[in-house]
Design a protein around this motif. Structure first.
Motif, PDB file in Angstrom:
ATOM      1  N   ARG A 270      -0.336  33.003  49.774  1.00 28.93           N
ATOM      2  CA  ARG A 270      -1.175  33.027  48.809  1.00 28.93           C
ATOM      3  C   ARG A 270      -1.201  31.802  47.938  1.00 28.93           C
ATOM      4  N   VAL A 271      -2.455  31.535  47.665  1.00 23.71           N
ATOM      5  CA  VAL A 271      -3.033  30.280  47.018  1.00 23.71           C
ATOM      6  C   VAL A 271      -3.153  30.414  45.316  1.00 23.71           C
ATOM      7  N   LEU A 272      -2.388  29.216  44.697  1.00 23.67           N
ATOM      8  CA  LEU A 272      -2.672  29.112  43.327  1.00 23.67           C
ATOM      9  C   LEU A 272      -3.513  27.866  43.197  1.00 23.67           C
ATOM     10  N   ARG A 273      -4.508  28.283  42.234  1.00 23.11           N
ATOM     11  CA  ARG A 273      -5.592  27.128  41.867  1.00 23.11           C
ATOM     12  C   ARG A 273      -5.003  26.757  40.411  1.00 23.11           C
ATOM     13  N   ARG A 274      -5.305  25.517  40.178  1.00 20.54           N
ATOM     14  CA  ARG A 274      -4.986  25.026  38.969  1.00 20.54           C
ATOM     15  C   ARG A 274      -6.361  25.311  37.748  1.00 20.54           C
ATOM     16  N   VAL A 275      -6.003  25.796  36.731  1.00 21.37           N
ATOM     17  CA  VAL A 275      -6.913  26.339  35.630  1.00 21.37           C
ATOM     18  C   VAL A 275      -7.860  24.958  35.363  1.00 21.37           C
ATOM     19  N   PRO A 276      -9.066  25.011  34.816  1.00 14.56           N
ATOM     20  CA  PRO A 276      -9.603  23.646  34.440  1.00 14.56           C
ATOM     21  C   PRO A 276      -9.288  23.131  33.451  1.00 14.56           C
ATOM     22  N   LYS A 277      -9.566  21.876  33.022  1.00 14.25           N
ATOM     23  CA  LYS A 277      -9.174  21.403  31.730  1.00 14.25           C
ATOM     24  C   LYS A 277     -10.046  21.842  30.703  1.00 14.25           C
ATOM     25  N   PRO A 278      -9.438  22.147  29.373  1.00 12.99           N
ATOM     26  CA  PRO A 278      -9.939  22.915  28.468  1.00 12.99           C
ATOM     27  C   PRO A 278     -11.344  22.369  28.028  1.00 12.99           C
TER      28      PRO A 278
ATOM     29  N   GLY B   3      -3.624  34.264  40.397  1.00 13.51           N
ATOM     30  CA  GLY B   3      -3.977  33.105  41.302  1.00 13.51           C
ATOM     31  C   GLY B   3      -4.224  31.634  40.605  1.00 13.51           C
ATOM     32  N   TRP B   4      -3.626  31.657  39.525  1.00 13.16           N
ATOM     33  CA  TRP B   4      -3.698  30.395  38.720  1.00 13.16           C
ATOM     34  C   TRP B   4      -2.325  29.811  38.425  1.00 13.16           C
ATOM     35  N   PHE B   5      -2.599  28.321  38.051  1.00 14.30           N
ATOM     36  CA  PHE B   5      -1.412  27.810  37.313  1.00 14.30           C
ATOM     37  C   PHE B   5      -1.773  26.857  36.501  1.00 14.30           C
ATOM     38  N   SER B   6      -0.837  26.282  35.496  1.00 16.60           N
ATOM     39  CA  SER B   6      -1.153  25.519  34.543  1.00 16.60           C
ATOM     40  C   SER B   6       0.207  24.724  34.193  1.00 16.60           C
ATOM     41  N   ASP B   7      -0.016  23.411  33.706  1.00 13.81           N
ATOM     42  CA  ASP B   7       0.899  22.844  33.008  1.00 13.81           C
ATOM     43  C   ASP B   7       1.714  23.385  32.134  1.00 13.81           C
ATOM     44  N   ALA B   8       2.631  23.826  31.989  1.00 13.84           N
ATOM     45  CA  ALA B   8       3.261  24.582  30.816  1.00 13.84           C
ATOM     46  C   ALA B   8       4.044  24.009  29.742  1.00 13.84           C
ATOM     47  N   HIS B   9       4.355  24.420  28.563  1.00 12.88           N
ATOM     48  CA  HIS B   9       5.199  24.121  27.701  1.00 12.88           C
ATOM     49  C   HIS B   9       4.933  22.888  26.602  1.00 12.88           C
ATOM     50  N   ARG B  10       3.519  22.467  26.734  1.00 12.69           N
ATOM     51  CA  ARG B  10       2.792  21.874  25.686  1.00 12.69           C
ATOM     52  C   ARG B  10       1.675  22.876  25.086  1.00 12.69           C
ATOM     53  N   ALA B  11       1.924  22.924  23.741  1.00 12.29           N
ATOM     54  CA  ALA B  11       0.928  23.901  23.090  1.00 12.29           C
ATOM     55  C   ALA B  11      -0.450  24.056  23.383  1.00 12.29           C
TER      56      ALA B  11
ATOM     57  N   PHE C 154      -5.682  31.955  27.205  1.00 18.99           N
ATOM     58  CA  PHE C 154      -6.855  32.265  26.988  1.00 18.99           C
ATOM     59  C   PHE C 154      -7.357  32.537  28.596  1.00 18.99           C
ATOM     60  N   TRP C 155      -7.233  31.683  29.444  1.00 22.41           N
ATOM     61  CA  TRP C 155      -7.786  31.822  31.095  1.00 22.41           C
ATOM     62  C   TRP C 155      -7.224  33.139  31.552  1.00 22.41           C
ATOM     63  N   LEU C 156      -6.005  33.405  31.306  1.00 22.18           N
ATOM     64  CA  LEU C 156      -5.202  34.629  31.582  1.00 22.18           C
ATOM     65  C   LEU C 156      -6.045  35.998  31.182  1.00 22.18           C
ATOM     66  N   LEU C 157      -6.203  35.826  29.756  1.00 21.43           N
ATOM     67  CA  LEU C 157      -6.680  37.078  29.025  1.00 21.43           C
ATOM     68  C   LEU C 157      -8.228  37.250  29.186  1.00 21.43           C
ATOM     69  N   GLN C 158      -8.857  36.308  30.055  1.00 24.21           N
ATOM     70  CA  GLN C 158     -10.329  36.691  30.528  1.00 24.21           C
ATOM     71  C   GLN C 158     -10.368  37.083  31.700  1.00 24.21           C
ATOM     72  N   HIS C 159      -9.227  37.176  32.456  1.00 29.79           N
ATOM     73  CA  HIS C 159      -8.973  37.814  33.819  1.00 29.79           C
ATOM     74  C   HIS C 159      -9.764  39.363  33.701  1.00 29.79           C
ATOM     75  N   ARG C 160     -10.399  39.707  34.314  1.00 28.49           N
ATOM     76  CA  ARG C 160     -11.107  41.040  34.619  1.00 28.49           C
ATOM     77  C   ARG C 160     -10.230  42.076  35.454  1.00 28.49           C
ATOM     78  N   GLN C 161     -10.004  43.324  35.164  1.00 28.62           N
ATOM     79  CA  GLN C 161      -9.139  44.026  36.089  1.00 28.62           C
ATOM     80  C   GLN C 161      -9.618  45.418  35.762  1.00 28.62           C
ATOM     81  N   ARG C 162      -9.617  46.366  36.770  1.00 25.43           N
ATOM     82  CA  ARG C 162      -9.798  47.959  36.617  1.00 25.43           C
ATOM     83  C   ARG C 162      -8.718  48.653  35.700  1.00 25.43           C
ATOM     84  N   ASP C 163      -9.007  49.309  34.947  1.00 27.97           N
ATOM     85  CA  ASP C 163      -7.849  50.092  34.224  1.00 27.97           C
ATOM     86  C   ASP C 163      -7.190  50.974  35.493  1.00 27.97           C
TER      87      ASP C 163
END
Length: 297
Positions: free
Chosen positions: A25-33, A185-193, A201-210
């Motif tokens: 499985r491949v994880l991609r870094r989320v883009p810069k804000p 499929g994504w990862f981010s630098d965590a634990h800074r606000a 935001f990036w996670l909540l924009q993910h689309r998925q079928r109910d």
């Protein structure tokens, strides 16, 4: 969310080759804000949601304080689709005390990083005042710190992306923000606000079928629907002590302020729950309506 323009084309080609093998499985870094506003113009009319995160000196909203605050605004159309977003904006705050080394390990912030720093409270309140709903992951924690620092925001509507989306039904095994992000499929630098706000935001924009063949929509649309739907708190007042284990096994939690067991349910399940209580030998159950303004308090 499949935009990978921020990634190296060569590395992306390798990643796609690797994904063809079921053992990887491949994880991609989320883009810069980045902010994206319609025509780079003023804030759009319509509904606005604030996504928020705090880093603090500890876990107690009564005794600890905020050392970092981040906020971004999302502007929505009538279907709950994001048509513009602004931020995240973030600030550090000097707590006037040495940071616990464990807090530094979690947040990456050291005492010297926050020394002399100050949150722009007027700007922060202005952003949150613009929003009709404040979103955080495990928002009960953030809410306590925000309302202590900004009493004028008491009673605002909040939504919890950790607990108000049925992640298990959607096929996710964990509920931590990093685990949910990795699942899609994504990862981010965590634990800074600011990084955590952007990753949410990036996670909540993910689309998925109910589940069950329903429509495809974003997790943010699911969260808004859950927040906007009133629920009912069923209260097992005067329940005998002998019923404690039975209530816990059914999912009830103890309300230490009012001294009774309670469970939050959708309205259509209340009558069935009251009938169960009667059959189980409990006193008549009471109920009260819960909205996004009371749900996490």
């Amino acid at each position: 969310m499949i935009n990978t323009d921020h990634l190296s084309p060569d590395a992306e080609a390798l990643a796609k080759d690797l994904e063809r093998h079921e053992g990887y499985r491949v994880l991609r870094r989320v883009p810069k804000p980045y902010s994206s506003m319609p025509h780079q113009g003023p804030m759009p009319a319509g509904r606005c949601v604030a996504i928020l995160d705090v880093e603090t000196t500890g876990l107690s909203a009564e005794h600890d304080v905020i050392i970092e605050l981040a906020i971004m605004l999302c502007f929505l159309d009538g279907e709950g689709e994001v048509v513009g977003h602004l931020g995240p904006f973030s600030w550090l705050q000097d707590p006037s005390r040495e940071l616990d080394p464990k807090i530094s390990l979690v947040t990456g912030l050291r005492t010297q990083d926050v020394a002399g720093q100050k949150i722009n409270d007027a700007f922060a309140i202005g952003l949150l005042d613009r929003a009709s709903l404040i979103v955080a992951h495990n928002c009960r924690f953030d809410l306590g710190f925000i309302e202590r620092r900004y009493p004028s925001l008491a009673g605002r509507a909040w939504a919890c992306s950790c607990n108000e989306i049925d992640w298990l039904e959607l096929g996710y095994e964990g509920r931590s923000q990093s685990a949910l992000l990795a699942h899609v499929g994504w990862f981010s630098d965590a634990h800074r606000a600011a990084a955590d706000v952007w990753a949410l935001f990036w996670l909540l924009q993910h689309r998925q079928r109910d589940p069950g063949g329903g429509p495809t929509r974003t997790h943010l649309q699911r969260l808004i629907e859950a927040a906007d739907t009133p629920s009912v708190m069923v209260q097992a007042e005067r329940a005998p002590f002998s019923k404690k284990d039975m209530l816990k096994a059914r999912g009830y939690s103890w309300n230490p302020d009012d001294q009774f067991w309670q469970i939050e349910l959708p309205p259509e399940r209340v009558e069935h729950e009251q009938a169960w209580g009667y059959r189980s030998g409990l006193p008549a159950m009471t109920k009260r309506t819960i909205t996004a303004c009371q749900r996490h308090r």
